[in-house]
Structures are given as structure tokens and as C-alpha cells.
Design an enzyme around this catalytic site. Structure first.
Site, PDB file in Angstrom:
ATOM      1  N   LYS A 149       1.269  -1.343   0.343  1.00 41.26           N
ATOM      2  CA  LYS A 149       0.400  -0.363  -0.324  1.00 41.26           C
ATOM      3  C   LYS A 149       0.650   0.961   0.461  1.00 41.26           C
ATOM      4  CE  LYS A 149      -2.309   0.970   3.544  1.00 41.26           C
ATOM      5  NZ  LYS A 149      -3.107   1.448   4.989  1.00 41.26           N
ATOM      6  N   GLY A 150       0.204   2.211  -0.526  1.00 45.45           N
ATOM      7  CA  GLY A 150       0.822   3.588  -0.501  1.00 45.45           C
ATOM      8  C   GLY A 150       1.518   3.893  -0.099  1.00 45.45           C
TER       9      GLY A 150
ATOM     10  N   VAL B 136      -9.317   7.114  -1.010  1.00 42.92           N
ATOM     11  CA  VAL B 136      -8.667   6.703   0.741  1.00 42.92           C
ATOM     12  C   VAL B 136      -7.816   7.254   1.034  1.00 42.92           C
ATOM     13  CG1 VAL B 136      -7.539   5.058   1.491  1.00 42.92           C
ATOM     14  CG2 VAL B 136      -9.253   4.473   0.562  1.00 42.92           C
ATOM     15  N   GLY B 137      -6.996   8.387   0.164  1.00 39.78           N
ATOM     16  CA  GLY B 137      -6.179   9.294   0.220  1.00 39.78           C
ATOM     17  C   GLY B 137      -4.728   8.726   1.526  1.00 39.78           C
ATOM     18  N   LEU B 138      -4.301   7.768   0.964  1.00 38.74           N
ATOM     19  CA  LEU B 138      -2.751   7.347   1.175  1.00 38.74           C
ATOM     20  C   LEU B 138      -3.165   7.027   2.774  1.00 38.74           C
ATOM     21  CD1 LEU B 138      -0.578   9.076  -0.942  1.00 38.74           C
ATOM     22  CD2 LEU B 138      -1.150   7.088  -1.581  1.00 38.74           C
TER      23      LEU B 138
ATOM     24  N   CYS C 137      -1.152  10.089  -7.621  1.00 40.71           N
ATOM     25  CA  CYS C 137      -2.578   9.963  -6.866  1.00 40.71           C
ATOM     26  C   CYS C 137      -3.565  10.596  -7.405  1.00 40.71           C
ATOM     27  CB  CYS C 137      -2.061   9.482  -5.289  1.00 40.71           C
ATOM     28  SG  CYS C 137      -3.668   8.995  -4.564  1.00 40.71           S
TER      29      CYS C 137
ATOM     30  N   GLY D 222      -8.258  -1.860 -14.573  1.00 37.32           N
ATOM     31  CA  GLY D 222      -8.847  -2.643 -15.397  1.00 37.32           C
ATOM     32  C   GLY D 222      -8.750  -4.022 -15.778  1.00 37.32           C
TER      33      GLY D 222
ATOM     34  N   THR E 279      -8.442  -4.087  -8.372  1.00 40.52           N
ATOM     35  CA  THR E 279      -9.377  -3.667  -8.113  1.00 40.52           C
ATOM     36  C   THR E 279      -9.997  -4.941  -8.833  1.00 40.52           C
ATOM     37  OG1 THR E 279      -9.949  -1.717  -8.939  1.00 40.52           O
ATOM     38  CG2 THR E 279     -11.597  -2.985  -8.839  1.00 40.52           C
TER      39      THR E 279
END
Length: 303
Positions: free
Chosen positions: A45-46, A71-73, A130, A244, A266
Site C-alpha cells: 500500500k502507498g 482513501v487518500g494514502l 494519486c 481494469g 480492483t
């Protein structure tokens, strides 16, 4: 069985299937579902230099054939990663890659310096794309001079393979790709999410607290394929394709357009075993088409 090995900037991957940052946690959350060592690699994760709380809720919205996230990192910062998460990841028999983001150039540089010291992190993915943060983030990836500036500064302190993640929210993604190539990027990954929004008609309000967010999932695949194909024809460095990819056929389409490796995002939320299914599916495809090596299909699109 076909040879699935691929190479990016001297770093060998046992197969071209990686996971996209932000959709796979730190990897260890998926150990109950798959053998992580089967993956070509996984991207955690970021991570930012300082802890981030992320954006206010709600920050997820379902859409037809996709989802929007803002989510905003959210993360506990690079020092927490080094002290608490890295010890759990360092012994996996695959490439563990850290997605590094920042609010200013100095944040990227200091974070990269810290990660450079970790023997079992062979590569970073520099996130300059992002769309869900107010400072930094996508801003660095929308102008050639800013993208070139942050990459060159990180390149100065980071001596391992450097992948730069690009945004589709620009007029010409190829110009950004050429700029980061010139600044020392070893590879580019594309695309990050597409800027989008969702509306609650009854409440007459945006669904997300941030109004806009990043669209991912099957809905963005045609855009991502176009970006990968255009970039493949514009730069010499390797491309990691994402956006995708829901199954092996999607992954193969990206490789035909020029991606040397792919990231699954995703789809991990829908089926946590999808990555290993994609690995098997790529192998089946190569055998059906008489290919001995996965490199044979990279950029093999017939125009």
C-alpha cells in the site's frame, strides 16, 4: 510449461503478474488465500514519509464496472513500515515493492533514502499520480518539468530499479513518460486511477467526502490499453500495465500492447485468488499459441 520470467531494469520476476498498490494491503493479508511466492511480485500500500490519516468518510463508491476511491494514502509512514512491516516481508521468495508517495520533493527523497537501505526491497514504485490527496500526489505527474524534477531528485539518492507510476489525467501521457525516462526512471507503470465522481441524487450531494476520487476497475481498461500502447511506442524503458485487469485475457491484452508486466488491482477485492488464476491463464495462452517465452507477446499487437 512456457517460460514466464520477465526482467525489468535487471530485476528478474518469476512471472509478469504483480499486484497494484492500495488493493493488496501489505501482502500478508492475502496469505490465507494464495501463496505469495507464486507472484512475480507484490506492491504494498502507498507509503509516505510521515503518517497520513487519509480522507474523511465516505471515501468509496461503487460504479457500473468499477469503483471510485478517495482513501487518500492512509498509512503509518515509512518508519513504521521499516520497523513493523518490513520484518514480516523480507523473507518472501518474490519481489516486494514499495509504492512511495509524497507531498513535496523533499518527502519523496527522504523516503527513498530510507527504503534504499532495505536489502529485501529491491525496487520502489514512485507514485506521482494519486488523484486523492490535496498536496503533491497527482500534481507531480501532470507537468513534464515537475515529473522530471521529482524523479531526478529521487534518482540521485536511490540506486535500485525505479518504476514511476503515471496518471491518465493528462493531455499526453507519452510526454510525461518521456520526461521521467529522461530523468532516470527505469520503468513506468500506467495507469493510475481516472479522476471521477459519484452523485447521490436523493440527497443532492456528492457520494464522496472529497467530491472527486479515482475510478478503477473494468470501466477504465480501454483507456489504460490506449495509454500503454501509446507509451510503448514513445519510450524505450519497460512498461508495467494496469487498469481494469480482471482476468488473464485482460492481462494478455496489456502485454500485446507493450506491457512487460502487469498489476492486478480492483479484481483483488472481488476474488483474492485472481492473481494466481491470471498466472495460470497466461501460461495456458502461451501454450495454445505455441510461445516458448512470455516475452514473445510483449508488443506483439498487429496493427
Amino acid at each position: 510449461m512456457a517460460n514466464l520470467t520477465t526482467n525489468i531494469a535487471g530485476l528478474e520476476f518469476k512471472n509478469p503478474v504483480l499486484t497494484a498498490s492500495g488493493t493488496f494491503g501489505y501482502g500478508i493479508e492475502f496469505c490465507d488465500f494464495i501463496d505469495l511466492n507464486r507472484l512475480g511480485g507484490f506492491i504494498v500500500k502507498g507509503t509516505t514519509l510521515h503518517p497520513r490519516q487519509g480522507n474523511a468518510y465516505p471515501r468509496l463508491a461503487e460504479t457500473p464496472s468499477g469503483m471510485i476511491n478517495a482513501v487518500g494514502l492512509q498509512n503509518k509512514g515509512v518508519d513504521y513500515f521499516i520497523s513493523h512491516i518490513y520484518p514480516q516481508l523480507k523473507d518472501f521468495d518474490t519481489n516486494v515493492i514499495v509504492n512511495l508517495s509524497g507531498s513535496c520533493v523533499e518527502d519523496y527523497v527522504e523516503g527513498a533514502e530510507k527504503l534504499n537501505e532495505l536489502d529485501s526491497i529491491p525496487c520502489i514504485e514512485l507514485n506521482i499520480s494519486c488523484p486523492n490527496v490535496k498536496a503533491g500526489g497527482m500534481g507531480f505527474g501532470t507537468k513534464c518539468d515537475l515529473a522530471e524534477g521529482v524523479v531526478s531528485e529521487v534518482r540521485r539518492v536511490y540506486n535500485k530499479p525505479l518504476i514511476v507510476k503515471l496518471t491518465p489525467n493528462v493531455t499526453s501521457i507519452t510526454e510525461i513518460a518521456m520526461a521521467v525516462e529522461a530523468a532516470g526512471a527505469d520503468a513506468v507503470s500506467l495507469i493510475n486511477t481516472v479522476l471521477a465522481m459519484a452523485v447521490d441524487a436523493e440527497r443532492q450531494r456528492p457520494v464522496l467526502s472529497t467530491v472527486t476520487g479515482g475510478l478503477s476497475g473494468a470501466a477504465v481498461k480501454p483507456i489504460a490499453l490506449r495509454c500503454v500502447w501509446q507509451t510503448y511506442n514513445a519510450v524505450k524503458i519497460p512498461i508495467v500495465g494496469l487498469g481494469g485487469i480482471m482476468n488473464a485475457t485482460d492481462a494478455i491484452e496489456f502485454m500485446l500492447c507493450g506491457a512487460r508486466a502487469i498489476e492486478v488491482g480492483t479484481a483483488n477485492f472481488i476474488d483474492p485468488t485472481i492473481t494466481v488464476q491470471i498466472i495460470d491463464g497466461i501460461n495456458d495462452y502461451l501454450e495454445r499459441h505455441g510461445c516458448q517465452n512470455v516475452s514473445e507477446i510483449v508488443g506483439a499487437l498487429k496493427i
